[in-house]
Scaffold this motif. Structure first.
Motif, mmCIF file in Angstrom:
data_model
loop_
_atom_site.group_PDB
_atom_site.id
_atom_site.type_symbol
_atom_site.label_atom_id
_atom_site.label_comp_id
_atom_site.label_asym_id
_atom_site.label_seq_id
_atom_site.Cartn_x
_atom_site.Cartn_y
_atom_site.Cartn_z
ATOM 1 N N THR A 11 16.052 11.788 -4.997
ATOM 2 C CA THR A 11 15.579 12.532 -6.167
ATOM 3 C C THR A 11 14.378 13.407 -5.829
ATOM 4 N N LYS A 111 13.049 4.841 -18.502
ATOM 5 C CA LYS A 111 13.502 6.192 -18.160
ATOM 6 C C LYS A 111 14.088 6.927 -19.363
ATOM 7 N N ASP A 147 10.000 -3.437 -8.411
ATOM 8 C CA ASP A 147 10.610 -2.816 -9.596
ATOM 9 C C ASP A 147 12.121 -3.049 -9.689
ATOM 10 N N SER A 196 5.796 6.931 -8.421
ATOM 11 C CA SER A 196 7.200 7.285 -8.564
ATOM 12 C C SER A 196 7.458 8.694 -8.057
ATOM 13 N N LYS A 197 8.645 8.880 -7.469
ATOM 14 C CA LYS A 197 9.031 10.210 -6.996
ATOM 15 C C LYS A 197 9.080 11.202 -8.144
ATOM 16 N N SER A 198 9.508 10.723 -9.327
ATOM 17 C CA SER A 198 9.760 11.667 -10.403
ATOM 18 C C SER A 198 8.578 11.851 -11.357
HETATM 19 N N1 AQP Z 1 5.902 2.289 -6.375
HETATM 20 C C1 AQP Z 1 6.684 1.533 -5.627
HETATM 21 N N2 AQP Z 1 6.169 0.471 -4.973
HETATM 22 C C2 AQP Z 1 6.970 -0.313 -4.186
HETATM 23 N N3 AQP Z 1 8.290 -0.062 -3.993
HETATM 24 C C3 AQP Z 1 8.833 0.984 -4.611
HETATM 25 N N4 AQP Z 1 10.072 1.497 -4.622
HETATM 26 C C4 AQP Z 1 10.100 2.589 -5.425
HETATM 27 N N5 AQP Z 1 8.883 2.825 -5.940
HETATM 28 C C5 AQP Z 1 8.071 1.843 -5.465
HETATM 29 C C6 AQP Z 1 11.203 0.942 -3.876
HETATM 30 O O1 AQP Z 1 11.766 1.996 -3.106
HETATM 31 C C7 AQP Z 1 13.164 1.772 -2.978
HETATM 32 C C8 AQP Z 1 13.896 3.046 -3.279
HETATM 33 O O2 AQP Z 1 13.670 3.413 -4.630
HETATM 34 P P1 AQP Z 1 14.642 4.415 -5.364
HETATM 35 O O3 AQP Z 1 14.583 5.708 -4.699
HETATM 36 O O4 AQP Z 1 15.978 3.844 -5.431
HETATM 37 O O5 AQP Z 1 14.209 4.550 -6.848
HETATM 38 P P2 AQP Z 1 13.114 4.017 -7.753
HETATM 39 O O6 AQP Z 1 12.912 2.559 -7.607
HETATM 40 O O7 AQP Z 1 13.453 4.460 -9.131
HETATM 41 O O8 AQP Z 1 11.859 4.772 -7.146
HETATM 42 P P3 AQP Z 1 11.104 6.017 -7.648
HETATM 43 O O9 AQP Z 1 10.260 6.489 -6.523
HETATM 44 O O10 AQP Z 1 10.394 5.685 -8.921
HETATM 45 O O11 AQP Z 1 12.225 7.079 -7.900
HETATM 46 P P4 AQP Z 1 12.591 7.887 -9.191
HETATM 47 O O12 AQP Z 1 11.293 8.468 -9.664
HETATM 48 O O13 AQP Z 1 13.567 8.898 -8.693
HETATM 49 O O14 AQP Z 1 13.195 6.945 -10.160
HETATM 50 C C9 AQP Z 1 13.526 0.631 -3.915
HETATM 51 O O15 AQP Z 1 13.716 -0.557 -3.154
HETATM 52 C C10 AQP Z 1 12.326 0.502 -4.808
HETATM 53 O O16 AQP Z 1 12.124 -0.837 -5.208
#
Ligand code: AQP
Length: 332
Positions: A11, A111, A147, A196-198
């Motif tokens: 993402t 979300k 998470d 978070s990425k987003s």
């Molecule tokens: N803040 C975090 N701390 C520790 N672990 C994290 N992970 C994500 N954010 C954190 C872990 O990274 C792996 C991949 O995550 P993902 O890309 O599948 O999606 P997500 O959990 O929804 O992470 P993001 O960065 O918040 O993405 P968006 O914003 O696109 O939804 C997972 O193992 C997750 O636990």
């Protein structure tokens, strides 16, 4: 046999949260497990994506995984959409998953926000696809950040429900692997929200592609409080931002928060943030350099994903065939 599956969504570029919470552990686990690692592009579609950017992010995340130490020969590295067994098994599991189980998922509530009726049904059923991602390889262990714990519990429930319904011990009950000093890296702007990425603010996160100046700037601007750092861990109890920075330092330096406080207890944030920047740049810049080197040859990344999909696809096809038989679908 102990088998690992885990995935990351393309993402955005990989964040420090993804790296410390999950991906660095994935690399470490390769010596003890058979590992499958996946760029989960179908999950990324649960929120609107620009097609060109999604393609670019998929290659970039693949490069980030390679740069972080995933070995594409010893492990299997591939894109989710290249193996159709994930989607097929997700449909079959969807027919075994009550709506009530999905309604409990906090990530959907976070979300979708207040406008739940307008959220796409794919966002609601995302955890079913995640269960299929894992179980199509009958993986036993799943390394993730904190998470994802609730989604893994649901995966266990779906596996248990399938086994019970068909009177078999077919799917293993997966074990989450959540470890390291930074299982939940928090936003640099708000210590109660996960990084978070987003997130709309780039200053809330460190990206793996940030250069030394930007990393320094982001840590300098990171929210903190006026007190110096405490000398004991209990002193971080009501200080989420301070706790987050200490945990990040500990994870990057592969030490413990206690050891960090033994050195920096009593010091001001400006001193600590400068030291934190140094460890972050030392840990992240080799990964960013290697990513850039790999991205110069996108055809090689595509070829590597194709080889990974062939290996993963052969394994997934066996499971899907056996599940179809167990569920009573006629053979082709
Ligand atoms: N803040 C975090 N701390 C520790 N672990 C994290 N992970 C994500 N954010 C954190 C872990 O990274 C792996 C991949 O995550 P993902 O890309 O599948 O999606 P997500 O959990 O929804 O992470 P993001 O960065 O918040 O993405 P968006 O914003 O696109 O939804 C997972 O193992 C997750 O636990």
């Amino acid at each position: 046999m102990k088998r690992i599956f885990s995935g990351i969504q393309p993402t955005h570029t990989m964040t420090l949260g993804n790296y410390l919470g999950a991906v660095r552990n994935w690399a470490d686990l390769q010596k003890d497990f058979e590992c499958l690692y996946c760029v989960v592009d179908l999950h990324a579609l649960t929120i609107p994506q620009d097609p060109e950017i999604l393609r670019r992010n998929t290659r970039e995340l693949t490069a980030a995984l390679l740069a972080a130490g995933i070995d594409p020969e010893g492990s299997i590295l591939f894109a989710q959409s290249h193996v159709p067994g994930h989607s097929e098994l997700a449909w079959l599991f969807g027919c075994l998953t009550p709506m009530g189980w999905l309604s409990r998922m906090t990530q959907f509530k976070d979300k979708a926000g207040k406008h739940r009726d307008q959220a796409m049904s794919g966002l609601f059923t995302y955890p079913v696809l995640m269960a299929a991602d894992i179980l199509v390889y009958r993986a036993t262990h799943v390394p993730v950040g904190e998470d994802q714990k609730q989604h893994l519990e649901l995966t266990r429930e779906i596996a248990g429900s399938f086994n019970h319904r068909y009177g078999v011990e077919y799917f293993p009950l997966v074990e989450p692997q959540i470890f390291g000093a930074a299982t939940r890296v928090m936003s640099l702007r708000d210590g109660t929200k996960k990084m978070s990425k987003s997130d709309s603010s780039d200053f809330s996160r460190i990206n793996m592609t940030d250069d030394a100046d930007l990393i320094a700037q982001k840590f300098r601007k990171a929210k903190t409080d006026p007190e110096p750092l405490p000398s004991a861990i209990e002193g971080l109890a009501d200080r989420p931002e301070a706790r987050n920075l200490v945990n990040i330092y500990a994870a990057l330096a592969r030490t413990t928060p206690e050891a960090v406080l033994a050195t920096y207890g009593g010091k001001t944030f400006s001193t600590f943030k400068a030291a934190l920047t140094d460890v972050a740049v030392a840990a992240l810049s080799p990964v960013a350099d290697e990513m850039n080197r790999l991205l110069a040859d996108p055809a090689e990344i595509d070829a590597l994903l194709r080889r990974g999909a062939e290996r993963a696809g052969a394994m997934a096809a066996v499971t899907v065939g056996e599940v179809r038989d167990l569920m009573g679908l006629l053979r082709v």
